[in-house]
Enzyme design. Structure first.
Site, PDB file in Angstrom:
ATOM      1  N   CYS A   1      -0.416   4.158   2.146  1.00  0.00           N
ATOM      2  CA  CYS A   1      -0.285   3.953   3.598  1.00  0.00           C
ATOM      3  C   CYS A   1       1.165   4.122   4.048  1.00  0.00           C
ATOM      4  O   CYS A   1       1.432   4.704   5.087  1.00  0.00           O
ATOM      5  CB  CYS A   1      -0.707   2.539   4.012  1.00  0.00           C
ATOM      6  SG  CYS A   1      -2.165   1.906   3.231  1.00  0.00           S
ATOM      7  N   ASP A   2       2.098   3.567   3.281  1.00  0.00           N
ATOM      8  CA  ASP A   2       3.481   3.437   3.764  1.00  0.00           C
ATOM      9  C   ASP A   2       4.488   4.339   3.043  1.00  0.00           C
ATOM     10  O   ASP A   2       5.651   4.409   3.454  1.00  0.00           O
ATOM     11  CB  ASP A   2       3.944   1.974   3.619  1.00  0.00           C
ATOM     12  CG  ASP A   2       3.074   1.026   4.430  1.00  0.00           C
ATOM     13  OD1 ASP A   2       2.557   1.471   5.482  1.00  0.00           O
ATOM     14  OD2 ASP A   2       2.898  -0.124   4.022  1.00  0.00           O
TER      15      ASP A   2
ATOM     16  N   CYS B   1       0.833  -1.199   0.000  1.00  0.00           N
ATOM     17  CA  CYS B   1       0.000   0.000   0.000  1.00  0.00           C
ATOM     18  C   CYS B   1       0.873   1.257   0.000  1.00  0.00           C
ATOM     19  O   CYS B   1       1.384   1.670   1.054  1.00  0.00           O
ATOM     20  CB  CYS B   1      -0.922  -0.020   1.218  1.00  0.00           C
ATOM     21  SG  CYS B   1      -1.961   1.430   1.319  1.00  0.00           S
TER      22      CYS B   1
END
Ligand code: NAP
Length: 296
Positions: free
Chosen positions: A134-135, A131
């Protein structure tokens, strides 16, 4: 006894909930995550859902949830652990309770496909991610690789190029499966290097990822790229384990259902990414939700 239990609170499930609420059907929506919206919550940019040309998946997911709640839908945060859907009265069992319903609208979506190379599991969360939105922030100023050739890989590469020093986009063929507009945008970004006809063989490192061993599929030649992170975007696997042995699934695990979303068992509807279909988009997921309720 409910008229409908909807399993999954992504675009398909929430759309079904909206249509069910408007049809005054006694409906329960079960969603395992605290936030509705499903996979789109992690999509950085959405510019192909009609009427929303400048939004992101999180915002759109929230709007979908608010819409359903505005019509009186109260999603319950419970994970479904078992389904018995063969008879006229269907049972849906969560970790907390057992429910009965006449119909099931199955909208459980899909999860990330694994690449299956050495190092992938070992470095998950230590440089290997599924992701980018997200990261990505953990890789500010670093060098990363994105693996895949679909819309998600292209979007991830574009997103990461804004954060990272350099992005290698590695694809196993010489043409990308994703949208042409995305390919053009990727090609125009200076710090994205596309590496085609190439597969990942191994993710290496010590405590965290330090490199990616790749192989040219035409020559067989191998090379090692020094990267701090590897973002894997090689497609999705449908979440249909709960239906195994009860409704017909295709060889990839998708519920076999036509445009009417009817699965092989009466009273079971498959909507969104779990259904056999050509185009898996927010707009087609939302459409499935409406069609399924109309078929009840
Ligand atoms: P996808 O379209 O299925 O693409 C998966 C990519 O991964 C393909 O390029 C595939 O290569 C590659 N791949 C699969 N297995 C691999 C392996 N073992 N090793 C190396 N490469 C592998 O999946 P996606 O990008 O996750 O998208 C999923 C769906 O969501 C698609 O229908 C997509 O259109 C949709 N989506 C749409 C948008 C948008 O419209 N903005 C955004 C995100 C997603 P091959 O090409 O060689 O098969």
């Amino acid at each position: 006894m409910y008229d409908i239990i909807i399993i999954g609170g992504g675009p398909a499930g929430l759309s079904a909930a909206v249509y069910a609420a408007r049809a005054c059907l006694d409906t329960l929506l079960l969603e395992k995550q605290p936030m509705g919206g499903g996979q789109i919550l992690n999509t950085a940019e959405v510019d192909n859902y009609l009427g929303f040309f400048d939004t992101n998946g999180f915002e759109l997911g929230q709007k979908f949830t608010e819409h359903a709640q505005h019509l009186g839908v109260k999603p319950l945060m419970e994970e479904v652990v078992r389904i018995d859907c063969i008879g006229a009265v269907k049972k849906v069992v969560t970790e907390k309770q057992e429910y009965e319903t006449k119909n099931i609208i199955y909208a459980a979506g899909a999860g990330h496909r694994k690449l299956g190379v050495p190092g992938e599991e070992e470095f998950a969360g230590k440089g290997v991610s599924y992701c980018a939105t997200c990261d990505g922030a953990f890789f500010r100023g670093k060098t990363v690789a994105v693996i895949g050739g679909g819309d998600v890989a292209l979007e991830d590469a574009l997103f990461l190029a804004n954060v990272c020093r350099k992005v290698f986009l590695i694809h196993r063929r010489d043409t990308f499966r994703g949208a042409k507009t995305l390919v053009e945008r990727v090609n125009a970004v200076e710090n994205i290097e596309t590496v085609v006809d190439t597969v990942a063989k191994e993710i290496s490192g010590e405590d965290t990822v330090k490199g990616l061993v790749c192989m040219d599929v035409k020559t067989g030649g191998q090379k090692s790229l020094a990267v701090d992170g590897v973002f894997i975007a090689v497609g999705m696997v449908p979440h249909t384990q709960l239906l195994e042995g009860q409704v017909k699934l295709d060889q990839n695990g998708y519920v076999i259902a036509g445009e009417d979303c009817k699965a092989s068992v009466d009273g079971v509807f498959a909507v969104g990414d779990v259904r056999t279909k050509k185009v898996r988009q927010i707009v087609t997921a939302v459409s499935d939700g409406a069609v399924a309720v109309a078929g009840i």
